[in-house]
Design a protein around this motif. Sequence first.
Motif, PDB file in Angstrom:
ATOM      1  N   GLU A  35     -15.108  -0.610  -5.126  1.00  0.00           N
ATOM      2  CA  GLU A  35     -14.456  -1.017  -3.898  1.00  0.00           C
ATOM      3  C   GLU A  35     -14.689  -2.558  -3.565  1.00  0.00           C
ATOM      4  N   PRO A  36     -13.709  -3.166  -2.648  1.00  0.00           N
ATOM      5  CA  PRO A  36     -12.711  -2.498  -1.739  1.00  0.00           C
ATOM      6  C   PRO A  36     -11.426  -2.264  -2.336  1.00  0.00           C
ATOM      7  N   THR A  37     -11.085  -2.583  -3.797  1.00  0.00           N
ATOM      8  CA  THR A  37      -9.981  -2.721  -4.257  1.00  0.00           C
ATOM      9  C   THR A  37      -9.373  -1.198  -4.364  1.00  0.00           C
ATOM     10  N   LEU A  38     -10.152  -0.265  -4.680  1.00  0.00           N
ATOM     11  CA  LEU A  38      -9.919   1.066  -4.891  1.00  0.00           C
ATOM     12  C   LEU A  38      -9.145   1.532  -3.615  1.00  0.00           C
ATOM     13  N   SER A  39      -9.783   1.663  -2.479  1.00  0.00           N
ATOM     14  CA  SER A  39      -9.345   1.943  -1.137  1.00  0.00           C
ATOM     15  C   SER A  39      -8.034   1.123  -0.812  1.00  0.00           C
ATOM     16  N   LEU A  40      -7.978  -0.078  -1.192  1.00  0.00           N
ATOM     17  CA  LEU A  40      -6.888  -0.910  -1.066  1.00  0.00           C
ATOM     18  C   LEU A  40      -5.578  -0.095  -1.769  1.00  0.00           C
ATOM     19  N   ALA A  41      -5.869   0.271  -2.942  1.00  0.00           N
ATOM     20  CA  ALA A  41      -4.927   0.890  -3.654  1.00  0.00           C
ATOM     21  C   ALA A  41      -4.539   2.185  -2.911  1.00  0.00           C
ATOM     22  N   GLU A  42      -5.619   3.039  -2.347  1.00  0.00           N
ATOM     23  CA  GLU A  42      -5.066   4.208  -1.660  1.00  0.00           C
ATOM     24  C   GLU A  42      -4.313   3.859  -0.296  1.00  0.00           C
ATOM     25  N   ARG A  43      -4.774   2.694   0.267  1.00  0.00           N
ATOM     26  CA  ARG A  43      -4.111   2.319   1.592  1.00  0.00           C
ATOM     27  C   ARG A  43      -2.544   2.110   1.253  1.00  0.00           C
TER      28      ARG A  43
END
Length: 432
Positions: A94-102
């Motif tokens: 995180e926070p890159t993973l949730s950025l991808a999801e977003r």
Amino acid sequence: MKPSVRTPLPGPKAWALLERGERVLSPSYVRPYPFVPARGQGAFLEDVDGNLFLDFMSGIAVNTTGYAHPKVVEAVRAQAERFAHVCFSDFTHEPTLSLAERLVGKLGGGYRVFFGNSGTEGVEAAIKLVRYHTRRPYLLAFTGAFHGRSLGALSLTASKSAYRQGFAPFLPGVVHLPFPNPFRPPLGARPEEAGDAVLDHLEHLFQTVLPPEEVAALFLEPIQGEGGYVVPPPGFIPRLKEVLDRFGILLVADEVQTGAGRTGRFFALEHEGVQADVYVLAKGLASGYPISAVLFREELGSWPPGAHGTTFGGQAVAAAAAHATLDLLEGGLQENAARLGEFLLAELRALKRRFPFLGDVRGRGLMIGLDFGDPDHPQPDLRDKAVRLAFEKGLLLLPAGPSALRIAPPLVLTQEEAALGLEILEEVFRAL
Ligand SMILES: Cc1ncc(COP(=O)(O)O)c(C=O)c1O
């Protein structure tokens, strides 16, 4: 706040820095005018001599949330206290993973994401992805396009031959089509025929020199950026997509400049009712922190671990800045871009009627181009003079294309600031 220029430009402190730069910096840097920033707040920038400028350029369409937005500053600080970098190519975090999801959520699912650091790197990744997946050798792009400066991306870039001069040979198999610029139509077409003329030309290429089954992808800016803020004619992009679909040619939307809310929608392609196979985002995504995202349809993800990677891409501080930027876009900035864009376009069209050297006003949201001269007689000198005069009056602008200037303020711009910018532009046009 109001712009205020109190010293001759450049002022003494700016002079000193510019002179030091002359001695140590690469001569390839461009300096459209001698502006040396010290700090910024919202849509305003102060230079090292204490002069205050209203910013209608956003560091080339980057600073979505203006300068030093407290929510972006806080997100950056909080992430910097945890860690800046571990290497997202090797370790999920995180926070890159949730950025991808977003980001995938913005397309309604069905895409995967690769992160880089810049628009160029995003385009380079997209070139490799479409080549790897299709195993087809040809790529299509448009004259007037800007896709970046590394050798792969530069092989697509065709906005100015100066960008290419001295760097050949380029990637083989890149074929350029004329862009259907309604103001300066290519191929001898009338403005209303520009789109048809380009599509006919493409069919002609397919029948004569370019086997369509061997074309991997077409790279498209939904609105050309560097090339002059040029909006293609209505209906052109959907019809182009139909042609590409007939031959299994992928559409890569280079939304490096148009994306992240600048046109009033998150992706500029939303205005066209078309979904691309690949999107490249960068510039405005993290309000000035370096990150790019390549979103590609799940079924294109045939490349295996190790096929592509990067040390810094998806770095955590930039990803945190991107989250804060998305929060603000969703909290009203994107709507603000749409609303103020309509206001500015209407007012600029009114100015065009009063100043005949303004040939064209075009754009979407806060991505607006003003073209100087008529279709046959571009007036780049007048454009350059306008940019310089605006600077002297406290308004920061940038040129784009052969004879246009671009209006690309931060999306935090207020109605009052937009009106202030228009007042200065009117003074500039009167002085011309
Ligand atoms: C449409 C587009 N693609 C790619 C790029 C290259 O991005 P960067 O300068 O971040 O490498 C730009 C930069 O202006 C751009 O406008």
